[in-house]
Design a protein around this motif. Structure first.
Motif, PDB file in Angstrom:
ATOM      1  N   SER A  60       0.827  -1.217   0.000  1.00  0.00           N
ATOM      2  CA  SER A  60       0.000   0.000   0.000  1.00  0.00           C
ATOM      3  C   SER A  60       0.855   1.257   0.000  1.00  0.00           C
ATOM      4  CB  SER A  60      -0.938   0.003   1.209  1.00  0.00           C
ATOM      5  OG  SER A  60      -0.225   0.239   2.414  1.00  0.00           O
ATOM      6  N   ALA A  61       2.102   1.115   0.469  1.00  0.00           N
ATOM      7  CA  ALA A  61       3.028   2.254   0.493  1.00  0.00           C
ATOM      8  C   ALA A  61       3.946   2.262  -0.727  1.00  0.00           C
ATOM      9  CB  ALA A  61       3.869   2.212   1.767  1.00  0.00           C
ATOM     10  N   GLY A  62       3.696   1.365  -1.704  1.00  0.00           N
ATOM     11  CA  GLY A  62       4.508   1.312  -2.909  1.00  0.00           C
ATOM     12  C   GLY A  62       5.867   0.681  -2.706  1.00  0.00           C
ATOM     13  N   LEU A  63       5.994  -0.219  -1.716  1.00  0.00           N
ATOM     14  CA  LEU A  63       7.261  -0.862  -1.400  1.00  0.00           C
ATOM     15  C   LEU A  63       7.164  -2.371  -1.567  1.00  0.00           C
ATOM     16  CD1 LEU A  63       7.965   1.165   1.856  1.00  0.00           C
ATOM     17  CD2 LEU A  63       9.192   1.451  -0.309  1.00  0.00           C
ATOM     18  N   ASN A  64       8.317  -3.021  -1.714  1.00  0.00           N
ATOM     19  CA  ASN A  64       8.394  -4.471  -1.772  1.00  0.00           C
ATOM     20  C   ASN A  64       8.970  -5.002  -0.464  1.00  0.00           C
ATOM     21  OD1 ASN A  64       7.510  -4.652  -4.522  1.00  0.00           O
ATOM     22  ND2 ASN A  64       9.551  -3.967  -5.148  1.00  0.00           N
ATOM     23  N   THR A  65       8.842  -6.298  -0.237  1.00  0.00           N
ATOM     24  CA  THR A  65       9.392  -6.881   0.991  1.00  0.00           C
ATOM     25  C   THR A  65      10.912  -6.727   1.038  1.00  0.00           C
ATOM     26  OG1 THR A  65       9.440  -9.041  -0.088  1.00  0.00           O
ATOM     27  CG2 THR A  65       7.501  -8.531   1.239  1.00  0.00           C
ATOM     28  N   THR A  66      11.538  -6.736  -0.134  1.00  0.00           N
ATOM     29  CA  THR A  66      12.949  -6.347  -0.235  1.00  0.00           C
ATOM     30  C   THR A  66      13.002  -5.098  -1.095  1.00  0.00           C
ATOM     31  OG1 THR A  66      13.809  -8.597  -0.003  1.00  0.00           O
ATOM     32  CG2 THR A  66      15.244  -6.989  -1.061  1.00  0.00           C
ATOM     33  N   SER A  67      13.393  -3.996  -0.504  1.00  0.00           N
ATOM     34  CA  SER A  67      13.407  -2.709  -1.207  1.00  0.00           C
ATOM     35  C   SER A  67      14.808  -2.107  -1.187  1.00  0.00           C
ATOM     36  CB  SER A  67      12.424  -1.728  -0.547  1.00  0.00           C
ATOM     37  OG  SER A  67      11.081  -2.148  -0.733  1.00  0.00           O
ATOM     38  N   THR A  68      15.267  -1.671  -2.350  1.00  0.00           N
ATOM     39  CA  THR A  68      16.538  -0.969  -2.454  1.00  0.00           C
ATOM     40  C   THR A  68      16.241   0.513  -2.620  1.00  0.00           C
ATOM     41  OG1 THR A  68      17.620  -2.884  -3.482  1.00  0.00           O
ATOM     42  CG2 THR A  68      18.688  -0.739  -3.740  1.00  0.00           C
ATOM     43  N   ILE A  69      16.711   1.309  -1.676  1.00  0.00           N
ATOM     44  CA  ILE A  69      16.395   2.738  -1.648  1.00  0.00           C
ATOM     45  C   ILE A  69      17.703   3.521  -1.716  1.00  0.00           C
ATOM     46  CG2 ILE A  69      15.284   4.581  -0.329  1.00  0.00           C
ATOM     47  CD1 ILE A  69      13.566   2.330   0.975  1.00  0.00           C
ATOM     48  N   THR A  70      17.763   4.469  -2.628  1.00  0.00           N
ATOM     49  CA  THR A  70      18.997   5.210  -2.880  1.00  0.00           C
ATOM     50  C   THR A  70      19.099   6.444  -1.982  1.00  0.00           C
ATOM     51  OG1 THR A  70      19.015   4.473  -5.185  1.00  0.00           O
ATOM     52  CG2 THR A  70      20.367   6.383  -4.644  1.00  0.00           C
ATOM     53  N   LEU A  71      20.205   6.534  -1.245  1.00  0.00           N
ATOM     54  CA  LEU A  71      20.503   7.702  -0.429  1.00  0.00           C
ATOM     55  C   LEU A  71      21.378   8.638  -1.257  1.00  0.00           C
ATOM     56  CD1 LEU A  71      21.654   5.877   2.860  1.00  0.00           C
ATOM     57  CD2 LEU A  71      19.339   6.156   1.969  1.00  0.00           C
ATOM     58  N   THR A  72      21.054   9.927  -1.281  1.00  0.00           N
ATOM     59  CA  THR A  72      21.808  10.898  -2.062  1.00  0.00           C
ATOM     60  C   THR A  72      22.149  12.115  -1.207  1.00  0.00           C
ATOM     61  OG1 THR A  72      19.823  12.080  -2.819  1.00  0.00           O
ATOM     62  CG2 THR A  72      20.555  10.192  -4.147  1.00  0.00           C
ATOM     63  N   PHE A  73      23.004  12.976  -1.720  1.00  0.00           N
ATOM     64  CA  PHE A  73      23.301  14.210  -1.011  1.00  0.00           C
ATOM     65  C   PHE A  73      22.054  15.075  -0.885  1.00  0.00           C
ATOM     66  CE2 PHE A  73      27.772  13.477  -2.550  1.00  0.00           C
ATOM     67  CZ  PHE A  73      28.336  13.364  -1.298  1.00  0.00           C
ATOM     68  N   ALA A  74      21.233  15.096  -1.926  1.00  0.00           N
ATOM     69  CA  ALA A  74      20.020  15.906  -1.910  1.00  0.00           C
ATOM     70  C   ALA A  74      18.963  15.337  -0.973  1.00  0.00           C
ATOM     71  CB  ALA A  74      19.458  16.031  -3.328  1.00  0.00           C
ATOM     72  N   ASP A  75      18.919  14.017  -0.846  1.00  0.00           N
ATOM     73  CA  ASP A  75      17.931  13.364   0.009  1.00  0.00           C
ATOM     74  C   ASP A  75      18.588  12.170   0.705  1.00  0.00           C
ATOM     75  OD1 ASP A  75      15.623  12.570   1.253  1.00  0.00           O
ATOM     76  OD2 ASP A  75      14.548  11.972  -0.560  1.00  0.00           O
ATOM     77  N   PRO A  76      19.360  12.438   1.772  1.00  0.00           N
ATOM     78  CA  PRO A  76      20.134  11.365   2.405  1.00  0.00           C
ATOM     79  C   PRO A  76      19.293  10.346   3.169  1.00  0.00           C
ATOM     80  CG  PRO A  76      20.369  13.405   3.633  1.00  0.00           C
ATOM     81  CD  PRO A  76      19.635  13.753   2.379  1.00  0.00           C
ATOM     82  N   LEU A  77      18.061  10.698   3.528  1.00  0.00           N
ATOM     83  CA  LEU A  77      17.209   9.754   4.248  1.00  0.00           C
ATOM     84  C   LEU A  77      15.802   9.811   3.657  1.00  0.00           C
ATOM     85  CD1 LEU A  77      17.486   7.751   6.615  1.00  0.00           C
ATOM     86  CD2 LEU A  77      16.533   9.515   8.103  1.00  0.00           C
ATOM     87  N   PRO A  78      15.588   9.188   2.504  1.00  0.00           N
ATOM     88  CA  PRO A  78      14.287   9.243   1.829  1.00  0.00           C
ATOM     89  C   PRO A  78      13.164   8.709   2.719  1.00  0.00           C
ATOM     90  CG  PRO A  78      15.963   8.334   0.378  1.00  0.00           C
ATOM     91  CD  PRO A  78      16.574   8.400   1.744  1.00  0.00           C
ATOM     92  N   LYS A  79      11.971   9.255   2.525  1.00  0.00           N
ATOM     93  CA  LYS A  79      10.829   8.866   3.350  1.00  0.00           C
ATOM     94  C   LYS A  79      10.476   7.397   3.177  1.00  0.00           C
ATOM     95  CE  LYS A  79       7.579  10.617  -0.141  1.00  0.00           C
ATOM     96  NZ  LYS A  79       6.486  11.594  -0.405  1.00  0.00           N
ATOM     97  N   GLU A  80      10.873   6.805   2.038  1.00  0.00           N
ATOM     98  CA  GLU A  80      10.585   5.387   1.819  1.00  0.00           C
ATOM     99  C   GLU A  80      11.256   4.501   2.860  1.00  0.00           C
ATOM    100  OE1 GLU A  80       9.846   7.519  -1.933  1.00  0.00           O
ATOM    101  OE2 GLU A  80      11.555   7.452  -0.542  1.00  0.00           O
ATOM    102  N   ILE A  81      12.407   4.928   3.385  1.00  0.00           N
ATOM    103  CA  ILE A  81      13.096   4.145   4.410  1.00  0.00           C
ATOM    104  C   ILE A  81      12.260   4.104   5.689  1.00  0.00           C
ATOM    105  CG2 ILE A  81      15.140   4.067   5.907  1.00  0.00           C
ATOM    106  CD1 ILE A  81      16.747   5.208   3.615  1.00  0.00           C
TER     107      ILE A  81
END
Length: 463
Positions: free
Chosen positions: A277-298
């Motif tokens: 429902s949150a658009g995520l998978n049971t195994t999710s790879t989320i990219t941390l960047t300088f612009a967004d070091p801690l994305p809300k998906e985490i």
């Protein structure tokens, strides 16, 4: 120089020449001035190297069709390059272009163990190790399929030849999205000599109607300037793995954080529904960047992962986007503590700390432009991103703990739930009276009717 291309209708060859440059290596130099947006070079469709052209080749095509399982897109282009280069092909024109390609590449798959160890702990280190093993496995399969068909002489299809051709595809192929959501990957002779520079506009264009590839001027050029194209917004770990170079202080550097949950974890199916429902998978790879070091998906992922039994039930009954906000202060504190500890662990796993790498680079311990120097740049970039992510998690944790100290559902030490009598190591206090503990929000709500009078009396006495 590329007269065989002129015979096929290539335009602009006389205005360019192949040259070796101090930093970027072999590239193209302009022999005339160009204004931004002007067409510099056009390579006709029939000289492009594509999977379709490989299968259409009178000699190579039947061999490709006879191989089972069918080679991947990447391996098809590799075989096409090695076949054209082969002394048996007889393709003198295209072979001239192959001869003009770099004799070697500086992709991370060619690093010595000592050079690669400079970036130990980075995603590049892990991916390169995995990729090297996969390349060896794929080569063994491919060589068996090709040898019996007498397509390419064995001495021209060694593991080093295979790796060289792979790097040619990785570093020089161009990808385009076509109408109808189709895509094409191609190598354009002569145009594939162009090097990357992030300061020019993206300027290579594929025309689906004609099948031609054109290169436009991404900026104004004077006579003698090197002509560049823009590969896109690419971090150093990918630049080094695919293209064999890095950009010091690359603002596009990143770290791919992998979050996963074992299928045997408690309430896995219910949590999988919440993740979906949150658009995520049971195994999710989320990219941390300088612009967004801690994305809300985490945070979305971990809020669900760390739900206890009562919170799972309570959350499932609420809106699908519930994980966009805190589920409870105790849940938020737990996930942020986990993040801070986990990111610290990732940083500790790097073979050389960021401070030490900065010192080594400043003292030229690694020869500038060399493999170890490039590996150090990758490690430094990833560590900087991770440190920003940890700092952000620490700030959020401090805010969450501040809310807890103010008594809003603060987690407490081990205790017994006032409603279900369960003992837990992470209890939450009643936010008003702070005199009873609960294992989760569901028990707190269920117990409040009987607790209300005592809660008000206690609050009044403490007030």
């Amino acid at each position: 120089m590329e007269s065989w291309l002129e015979g096929y209708g290539a335009v602009g060859l006389n205005d360019l020449e192949i040259a070796d440059f101090p930093i970027t290596g072999r590239g193209l130099r302009t022999l005339k001035c160009f204004k931004e947006g002007e067409t510099i070079l056009t390579i006709p469709s029939r000289t492009l190297w594509t999977v379709e052209h490989a299968y259409a080749d009178a000699t190579l095509g039947p061999v490709l069709r006879s191989i089972s399982p069918k080679p991947s897109l990447e391996d098809t282009l590799v075989l096409y390059i090695l076949f054209v280069r082969s002394r048996k092909s007889g393709y003198d024109g295209p072979r001239k272009h192959v001869a003009a390609l770099p004799a070697s590449y500086s992709s991370s798959i060619f690093f010595t163990e000592e050079q690669l160890e400079v970036c130990a702990g980075s995603s590049l280190y892990t991916v390169t190790k995995q990729l090297s093993q996969r390349i060896e496995d794929d080569y063994r399969i491919l060589i068996m399929q090709i040898l019996e068909r007498d397509l390419i002489p064995l001495d021209e299809f060694t593991i080093d030849d295979y790796k060289w051709a792979l790097c040619t595809v990785w570093s020089r192929a161009m990808d385009f999205v076509l109408p109808g959501e189709k895509s094409i990957r191609l190598l354009a002779p002569f145009a594939d000599m162009l090097n990357h520079w992030s300061e020019v506009k993206q300027c290579h264009v594929y025309d689906p109607s004609s099948g031609n590839l054109s290169v436009l001027a991404g900026k104004d050029y004077e006579v003698g300037d090197q002509v560049f194209i823009n590969y896109g917004r690419i971090p150093n770990n990918r630049l080094l793995r695919l293209y064999g170079f890095v950009i010091p202080g690359n603002p596009m550097d990143c770290y791919d954080l992998v979050l996963t949950t074992h299928p045997m974890a408690p309430f896995f199916e219910q949590k999988r529904t919440l993740w979906a429902s949150a658009g995520l998978n049971t195994t999710s790879t989320i990219t941390l960047t300088f612009a967004d070091p801690l994305p809300k998906e985490i945070l979305r992922y971990l809020r669900v992962q760390r739900l206890d039994d009562s919170d799972v039930i309570n959350t499932a009954l609420r809106q699908p986007n519930i994980v966009d906000a805190r589920i409870s202060d105790s849940n938020e504190t737990v996930i942020l503590q986990f993040l801070v500890e986990s990111i610290s662990g990732l940083l500790d796993s790097f073979g050389t700390s960021a401070e030490k790498l900065e010192e080594q680079l400043a003292e030229a311990v690694y020869p500038p432009g060399g493999n170890a120097w490039a590996a150090a740049q990758v490690s430094l970039g990833e560590q900087r991103v991770l440190r920003l992510a940890r700092k952000r998690a620490e700030e959020l944790l401090a805010a969450a703990e501040g809310r807890n100290k103010n008594g809003r559902g603060s987690p407490s030490a081990q205790g017994r739930c006032a409603n279900c009598d369960k003992i837990s190591g992470q209890m939450m206090l009643c936010g008003r009276c702070k005199s009873v503990k609960y294992c989760g929000r569901t028990c707190q709500i269920a117990h409040f009717k009987g607790h209300k009078a005592i809660c008000r009396a206690t609050t009044s006495r403490n007030g």
